[in-house]
Design an enzyme around this catalytic site. Sequence first.
Site, PDB file in Angstrom:
ATOM      1  N   CYS A  27      63.379  50.387 -79.230  1.00 37.43           N
ATOM      2  CA  CYS A  27      63.237  51.478 -78.250  1.00 37.43           C
ATOM      3  C   CYS A  27      63.653  51.090 -76.824  1.00 37.43           C
ATOM      4  O   CYS A  27      64.485  51.789 -76.213  1.00 37.43           O
ATOM      5  CB  CYS A  27      61.809  52.011 -78.250  1.00 37.43           C
ATOM      6  SG  CYS A  27      61.026  52.068 -79.858  1.00 37.43           S
ATOM      7  N   ARG A  56      58.238  40.621 -86.080  1.00 34.72           N
ATOM      8  CA  ARG A  56      56.865  40.857 -85.623  1.00 34.72           C
ATOM      9  C   ARG A  56      55.944  39.817 -86.261  1.00 34.72           C
ATOM     10  O   ARG A  56      56.044  39.547 -87.465  1.00 34.72           O
ATOM     11  CB  ARG A  56      56.404  42.272 -85.979  1.00 34.72           C
ATOM     12  CG  ARG A  56      57.193  43.352 -85.237  1.00 34.72           C
ATOM     13  CD  ARG A  56      56.732  44.747 -85.573  1.00 34.72           C
ATOM     14  NE  ARG A  56      57.625  45.743 -84.995  1.00 34.72           N
ATOM     15  CZ  ARG A  56      57.557  47.042 -85.235  1.00 34.72           C
ATOM     16  NH1 ARG A  56      56.607  47.514 -86.029  1.00 34.72           N
ATOM     17  NH2 ARG A  56      58.419  47.872 -84.670  1.00 34.72           N
ATOM     18  N   GLN A  74      65.452  47.852 -89.923  1.00 34.02           N
ATOM     19  CA  GLN A  74      64.936  49.221 -89.908  1.00 34.02           C
ATOM     20  C   GLN A  74      66.078  50.194 -89.639  1.00 34.02           C
ATOM     21  O   GLN A  74      66.927  49.941 -88.790  1.00 34.02           O
ATOM     22  CB  GLN A  74      63.878  49.330 -88.797  1.00 34.02           C
ATOM     23  CG  GLN A  74      63.117  50.624 -88.769  1.00 34.02           C
ATOM     24  CD  GLN A  74      61.941  50.544 -87.806  1.00 34.02           C
ATOM     25  OE1 GLN A  74      61.266  49.526 -87.704  1.00 34.02           O
ATOM     26  NE2 GLN A  74      61.710  51.609 -87.081  1.00 34.02           N
ATOM     27  N   ASP A  76      66.780  52.514 -87.815  1.00 34.69           N
ATOM     28  CA  ASP A  76      66.196  53.049 -86.590  1.00 34.69           C
ATOM     29  C   ASP A  76      67.218  53.884 -85.824  1.00 34.69           C
ATOM     30  O   ASP A  76      68.410  53.563 -85.804  1.00 34.69           O
ATOM     31  CB  ASP A  76      65.735  51.872 -85.718  1.00 34.69           C
ATOM     32  CG  ASP A  76      64.618  52.259 -84.781  1.00 34.69           C
ATOM     33  OD1 ASP A  76      64.131  53.394 -84.870  1.00 34.69           O
ATOM     34  OD2 ASP A  76      64.232  51.403 -83.956  1.00 34.69           O
ATOM     35  N   HIS A  78      67.422  56.597 -82.087  1.00 37.05           N
ATOM     36  CA  HIS A  78      66.780  57.310 -80.984  1.00 37.05           C
ATOM     37  C   HIS A  78      67.713  58.408 -80.506  1.00 37.05           C
ATOM     38  O   HIS A  78      68.910  58.186 -80.326  1.00 37.05           O
ATOM     39  CB  HIS A  78      66.422  56.348 -79.848  1.00 37.05           C
ATOM     40  CG  HIS A  78      65.398  55.342 -80.248  1.00 37.05           C
ATOM     41  ND1 HIS A  78      65.734  54.090 -80.741  1.00 37.05           N
ATOM     42  CD2 HIS A  78      64.045  55.405 -80.279  1.00 37.05           C
ATOM     43  CE1 HIS A  78      64.617  53.433 -81.037  1.00 37.05           C
ATOM     44  NE2 HIS A  78      63.585  54.205 -80.768  1.00 37.05           N
ATOM     45  N   LYS A 158      53.468  61.678 -83.513  1.00 39.70           N
ATOM     46  CA  LYS A 158      54.488  61.437 -84.518  1.00 39.70           C
ATOM     47  C   LYS A 158      54.183  62.178 -85.807  1.00 39.70           C
ATOM     48  O   LYS A 158      53.056  62.597 -86.074  1.00 39.70           O
ATOM     49  CB  LYS A 158      54.624  59.944 -84.797  1.00 39.70           C
ATOM     50  CG  LYS A 158      53.368  59.284 -85.358  1.00 39.70           C
ATOM     51  CD  LYS A 158      53.600  57.807 -85.662  1.00 39.70           C
ATOM     52  CE  LYS A 158      52.346  57.157 -86.252  1.00 39.70           C
ATOM     53  NZ  LYS A 158      52.604  55.793 -86.757  1.00 39.70           N
ATOM     54  N   HIS A 204      62.228  59.326 -81.552  1.00 38.80           N
ATOM     55  CA  HIS A 204      62.369  58.117 -82.360  1.00 38.80           C
ATOM     56  C   HIS A 204      62.381  58.548 -83.828  1.00 38.80           C
ATOM     57  O   HIS A 204      61.549  59.366 -84.230  1.00 38.80           O
ATOM     58  CB  HIS A 204      61.187  57.161 -82.162  1.00 38.80           C
ATOM     59  CG  HIS A 204      60.869  56.854 -80.736  1.00 38.80           C
ATOM     60  ND1 HIS A 204      60.930  55.568 -80.230  1.00 38.80           N
ATOM     61  CD2 HIS A 204      60.444  57.636 -79.706  1.00 38.80           C
ATOM     62  CE1 HIS A 204      60.566  55.586 -78.952  1.00 38.80           C
ATOM     63  NE2 HIS A 204      60.262  56.830 -78.620  1.00 38.80           N
TER      64      HIS A 204
END
Length: 333
Positions: A27, A56, A74, A76, A78, A158, A204
């Site tokens: 992000c 992580r 991921q 991912d 945005h 979310k 997201h």
Amino acid sequence: GHYDHYRDNMFLATIDEREFGLKPMNCPGHCLLYAHEAHSYRELPLRIADFGRLHRYERSGVTQGLTRVRTFAQDDAHIFCRPEQIEAEITSLFELVGRTYAIFGFTEPHVYFSTRPEKSVGSDEVWQKAEAALDRILKAQGADYTVNPGDGAFYGPKIDFTVKDAIGREWQLATIQLDFNLPERFELEFIGPDNAAERPVMIHRAVMGSIERFMGVLIEHFKGAFPLWLAPEQVRLLPIADRHVAYCQTVARDLSASGLRVSVDARPEKTGYKIREAQLQKVPYMLVVGDREQEAGSVSLRTRTGGDKGIMALETFKLLALERAGARALDLD
């Protein structure tokens, strides 16, 4: 805000009196990419996708197989958009999730609407605005959803999509998160129709979630018996005797050249044993070859469920297999 919330779950190192960390999420980086140059309202929605590897520090008692790991990729993305574009973008994401999950046989994902957590950033007004927008979209979609109070991201509410594995355990995969806060904190802007600076909204989204978790859930979902198009080994040729091995190898080359994943079990074992072993290993198609098949240029087809489909011409089987694989069919017939 990400550093304060993620610091305890990051891999950190101090080098030359500077603190460095392995990237735990995309992000902030996407916000910096957006901020790198000026944007007009005509460019929006602007979508940035990233399959990069994230890290992580999950505690040892939490990690579990492929479903909870310390490093993962991921799917991912945005989306930076104008407020009036939110509904169309999230509606499109709902359709994307539905199409993607149908391919893998996840026909009934459960939807959760997660609201503001205890630890969060942003004003009450911004959170109320974001939660109201998602609630309105869920109702417009006619979605059967469950409210999950206090389980939103620290920057916004979310929508999560969960699926069940073969033994009924629920796993969260896709997520759509609406964020009015990070654009404010990163001072993101675009030039509106009146040439005045305006603040974009950030969405997201991840459809599969982490690829590792998706694979773990997929393995459990199919109990290892993947549909033909996903199976690592799609066809196994089983010669009855040594004199049939050369023909099987010729057939294997032909099928491989057409794009199928094929092997030949040339071991001097009984045919029944080889069939049973292939079934236990969940190979979709087994082609048994003896004198009749070799002389006729055909194969005898069996499926991993034990079905004996009888003798058929090699070209007939090839067309069947390619059609099932190309259609991403979930069954073998």
